[in-house]
Design an enzyme around this catalytic site. Structure first.
Site, PDB file in Angstrom:
ATOM      1  N   SER A  32       0.795  -1.234   0.000  1.00  0.00           N
ATOM      2  CA  SER A  32       0.000   0.000   0.000  1.00  0.00           C
ATOM      3  C   SER A  32       0.827   1.284   0.000  1.00  0.00           C
ATOM      4  O   SER A  32       0.317   2.353  -0.308  1.00  0.00           O
ATOM      5  CB  SER A  32      -0.952   0.026   1.191  1.00  0.00           C
ATOM      6  OG  SER A  32      -0.231   0.168   2.396  1.00  0.00           O
TER       7      SER A  32
ATOM      8  N   LYS B 253       1.055   4.648   6.865  1.00  0.00           N
ATOM      9  CA  LYS B 253       0.330   5.432   5.853  1.00  0.00           C
ATOM     10  C   LYS B 253       0.813   6.880   5.894  1.00  0.00           C
ATOM     11  O   LYS B 253       1.562   7.279   6.787  1.00  0.00           O
ATOM     12  CB  LYS B 253      -1.181   5.415   6.111  1.00  0.00           C
ATOM     13  CG  LYS B 253      -1.823   4.043   6.206  1.00  0.00           C
ATOM     14  CD  LYS B 253      -1.902   3.322   4.889  1.00  0.00           C
ATOM     15  CE  LYS B 253      -2.558   1.955   5.066  1.00  0.00           C
ATOM     16  NZ  LYS B 253      -2.480   1.138   3.849  1.00  0.00           N
TER      17      LYS B 253
END
Length: 200
Positions: A58, A101
């Site tokens: 990701s 993230k």
């Protein structure tokens, strides 16, 4: 003759006692060093740094799958998280996974995603995202609007088309889309495996 024997015997006993004392001191010294090393490692890992492994793709290409990294726990002791910081945080869905993230939206802001581009608080200009892995496609093109609660952050992966994040897209969206300040463990600083590199 017996006096000489007694003197020699006492001398040997003294030497044996000295040797035992030296060995005991040496063992205590090594044990002390090992205990100190373990305590120091625990302290550093609990108070100074976070040692994390990126479990998915990701954050590609900023941080590839399987990469090990270090985040500093003290990064936000005297300052607040900033937009575009890459952070390590506890999973918002209650699992034991540590997530990595990028902060996109700040507390109190409205984030709107239009054609894969991010607009903050109704701005006419999309957020400049130089780090994206590829152009948006599929679910990344979904039009969405989010109002971020106070003390929370909106996060997304750099591999936007393959990221489980605050958008709640995919097979298993998070129950809590926003990352509370208390869940942030630290700012990702550098990778050390399979290669050393600064995270930005």
């Amino acid at each position: 003759m017996s006096e000489e024997y007694n003197v020699e015997n006492q001398s040997e006993e003294n030497n044996a006692a000295i040797r035992k004392t030296k060995i005991r001191k040496e063992i205590i010294s090594w044990v002390s060093v090992l205990v100190f090393a373990v305590l120091a490692a625990v302290f550093i890992n609990r108070v100074i740094i976070v040692n994390a492994r990126v479990p998915t793709s990701s954050m590609r290409n900023t941080i590839n799958e399987g990469t090990r990294l270090v985040a500093f726990r003290l990064s936000y002791v005297f300052s607040d998280p900033e937009r575009l910081d890459v952070i390590v945080f506890d999973s918002p869905d209650g699992s034991d996974i540590l997530y990595v993230k990028r902060i996109i939206g700040m507390p109190g802001e409205t984030v709107e995603i239009i054609n894969g581009q991010v607009f903050i608080d109704g701005s006419n200009e999309p957020l400049y995202e130089w780090y994206l892995f590829e152009a948006p496609r599929g679910q990344s093109l979904t039009h969405q609007t989010f109002i971020i609660p106070e003390d929370s952050f909106f996060v997304m992966g750099d591999h936007r088309n393959d990221s489980k994040d605050s958008r709640g897209l995919g097979m298993n969206p998070w129950d809590n889309l926003f990352i509370h300040r208390d869940n942030i463990l630290g700012r990702a600083a550098f990778t050390y495996f399979p290669r050393i590199g600064i995270i930005r």
